[in-house]
Design an enzyme around this catalytic site. Structure first.
Site, PDB file in Angstrom:
ATOM      1  N   GLY A  71      26.747   7.661 -26.782  1.00  0.00           N
ATOM      2  CA  GLY A  71      28.197   7.454 -26.810  1.00  0.00           C
ATOM      3  C   GLY A  71      28.936   8.098 -27.971  1.00  0.00           C
ATOM      4  N   ASP A 126      30.764   5.105 -31.568  1.00  0.00           N
ATOM      5  CA  ASP A 126      31.875   5.140 -30.630  1.00  0.00           C
ATOM      6  C   ASP A 126      32.655   3.830 -30.639  1.00  0.00           C
ATOM      7  OD1 ASP A 126      29.731   3.713 -29.576  1.00  0.00           O
ATOM      8  OD2 ASP A 126      29.643   4.800 -27.685  1.00  0.00           O
ATOM      9  N   ASP A 129      31.201  -3.566 -30.724  1.00  0.00           N
ATOM     10  CA  ASP A 129      31.471  -4.622 -29.756  1.00  0.00           C
ATOM     11  C   ASP A 129      30.931  -5.928 -30.349  1.00  0.00           C
ATOM     12  OD1 ASP A 129      32.227  -5.598 -27.194  1.00  0.00           O
ATOM     13  OD2 ASP A 129      30.228  -5.258 -26.410  1.00  0.00           O
ATOM     14  N   LYS A 157      36.339  -3.451 -31.109  1.00  0.00           N
ATOM     15  CA  LYS A 157      36.697  -4.530 -30.176  1.00  0.00           C
ATOM     16  C   LYS A 157      36.377  -5.844 -30.897  1.00  0.00           C
ATOM     17  CE  LYS A 157      35.114  -3.355 -25.781  1.00  0.00           C
ATOM     18  NZ  LYS A 157      34.208  -3.621 -24.636  1.00  0.00           N
TER      19      LYS A 157
HETATM   20  P1  IMP Z   1      27.282  -3.762 -29.678  1.00  0.00           P
HETATM   21  O1  IMP Z   1      27.539  -4.910 -28.713  1.00  0.00           O
HETATM   22  O2  IMP Z   1      28.311  -3.772 -30.791  1.00  0.00           O
HETATM   23  O3  IMP Z   1      25.883  -3.784 -30.168  1.00  0.00           O
HETATM   24  O4  IMP Z   1      27.542  -2.432 -28.840  1.00  0.00           O
HETATM   25  C1  IMP Z   1      26.505  -1.792 -28.172  1.00  0.00           C
HETATM   26  C2  IMP Z   1      26.927  -0.599 -27.389  1.00  0.00           C
HETATM   27  O5  IMP Z   1      27.506  -1.048 -26.167  1.00  0.00           O
HETATM   28  C3  IMP Z   1      28.000   0.321 -27.958  1.00  0.00           C
HETATM   29  O6  IMP Z   1      27.517   1.211 -28.916  1.00  0.00           O
HETATM   30  C4  IMP Z   1      28.405   1.059 -26.690  1.00  0.00           C
HETATM   31  O7  IMP Z   1      27.497   2.102 -26.410  1.00  0.00           O
HETATM   32  C5  IMP Z   1      28.307  -0.038 -25.640  1.00  0.00           C
HETATM   33  N1  IMP Z   1      29.645  -0.583 -25.334  1.00  0.00           N
HETATM   34  C6  IMP Z   1      30.251  -1.666 -25.855  1.00  0.00           C
HETATM   35  N2  IMP Z   1      31.489  -1.837 -25.334  1.00  0.00           N
HETATM   36  C7  IMP Z   1      31.676  -0.795 -24.472  1.00  0.00           C
HETATM   37  C8  IMP Z   1      32.784  -0.384 -23.624  1.00  0.00           C
HETATM   38  O8  IMP Z   1      33.882  -0.974 -23.562  1.00  0.00           O
HETATM   39  N3  IMP Z   1      32.564   0.748 -22.886  1.00  0.00           N
HETATM   40  C9  IMP Z   1      31.409   1.452 -22.909  1.00  0.00           C
HETATM   41  N4  IMP Z   1      30.361   1.103 -23.689  1.00  0.00           N
HETATM   42  C10 IMP Z   1      30.499  -0.001 -24.464  1.00  0.00           C
HETATM   43 MG    MG Z   2      27.102   3.316 -28.808  1.00  0.00          MG
END
Ligand code: IMP
Ligand code: MG
Length: 203
Positions: A71, A126, A129, A157
């Site tokens: 991403g 990118d 989350d 986010k």
């Molecule tokens: P984490 O939940 O912060 O560990 O995020 C993990 C990964 O989930 C991110 O690096 C993105 O690759 C993917 N991700 C989280 N939210 C989105 C979204 O809204 N669209 C697409 N990919 C997402």
């Molecule tokens: Mg990612």
């Protein structure tokens, strides 16, 4: 109307077996996602972030920009093209364990090629989350002896955050929407959009 995409798609890292190259060749055509952040706004913000990084790392002789595949690739490439510093690039690839048995546990699928000991590492992501992926990687980079570790994330986010991760360079704060484009995918689609979009219902 905005489709509430599953707030947890099958595998948020999108590197699941379901998204095999074979599946990717059979993608149906559908309407383009609604623009949330335009290509021009993205480029403007990337330039601002790069200017701040150029200032802050002006004295650094060993900066490594580390991206998380896949991403972050579009963002990282645009960002480093604007850096006027000696900079190396490298990549991690991660995946979360599915099935809810180990929430937040992140697996490293591809490790860095470069040693980070005594380097200034800028992790380029990118989107942040839940924060689990970044937390894991930031801790690992520090444990390996990086001189400094900072995070540059295009999208934040924050309403979905479960673990705290400080973002030194933040592109845009967004609501809890599932977004695609500029590297971000839904089941491997839409990464190539030049803007950040939201999928809409019934199109
Ligand atoms: P984490 O939940 O912060 O560990 O995020 C993990 C990964 O989930 C991110 O690096 C993105 O690759 C993917 N991700 C989280 N939210 C989105 C979204 O809204 N669209 C697409 N990919 C997402
Ligand atoms: Mg990612």
């Amino acid at each position: 109307m905005i489709r509430q995409m599953p707030s947890s798609p099958p595998d948020r890292t999108s590197e699941s077996p379901a998204s095999s190259p074979k599946a990717a060749t059979a993608m149906p055509r559908s309407a383009a996602p609604r623009v949330l952040i335009s290509a021009d706004d993205l480029q403007r913000r990337v330039a601002e972030l790069a200017a701040a990084i150029n200032r802050d790392y002006a004295e650094s002789d060993r900066l490594i920009c580390v991206g998380v595949l896949k991403g972050s690739v579009f963002f990282l490439v645009d960002l480093v093209k604007r850096l006027e510093l000696p900079v190396a690039i490298d990549f991690f690839q991660t995946a979360s364990y599915g099935g809810g048995t180990s929430p937040g546990e992140v697996r490293i699928r591809k490790d860095l090629d470069l040693p980070v000991r005594d380097a200034d590492v800028l992790l380029v992501e990118d989107i942040v989350d839940t924060g689990y992926t970044l937390r894991t990687i930031l801790d690992l980079l520090r444990w390996r002896g990086a001189r400094s570790v900072k995070l540059c994330a295009l999208l934040d986010k924050s309403s979905r955050r479960e673990v705290d991760v400080p973002i030194e360079y933040r592109g845009f704060a967004i609501e809890d929407l599932f977004v695609v484009g500029y590297g971000l995918d839904y089941a491997e689609r839409y990464r190539n959009l030049p803007y950040i979009g939201v999928l809409e219902e019934g199109k």
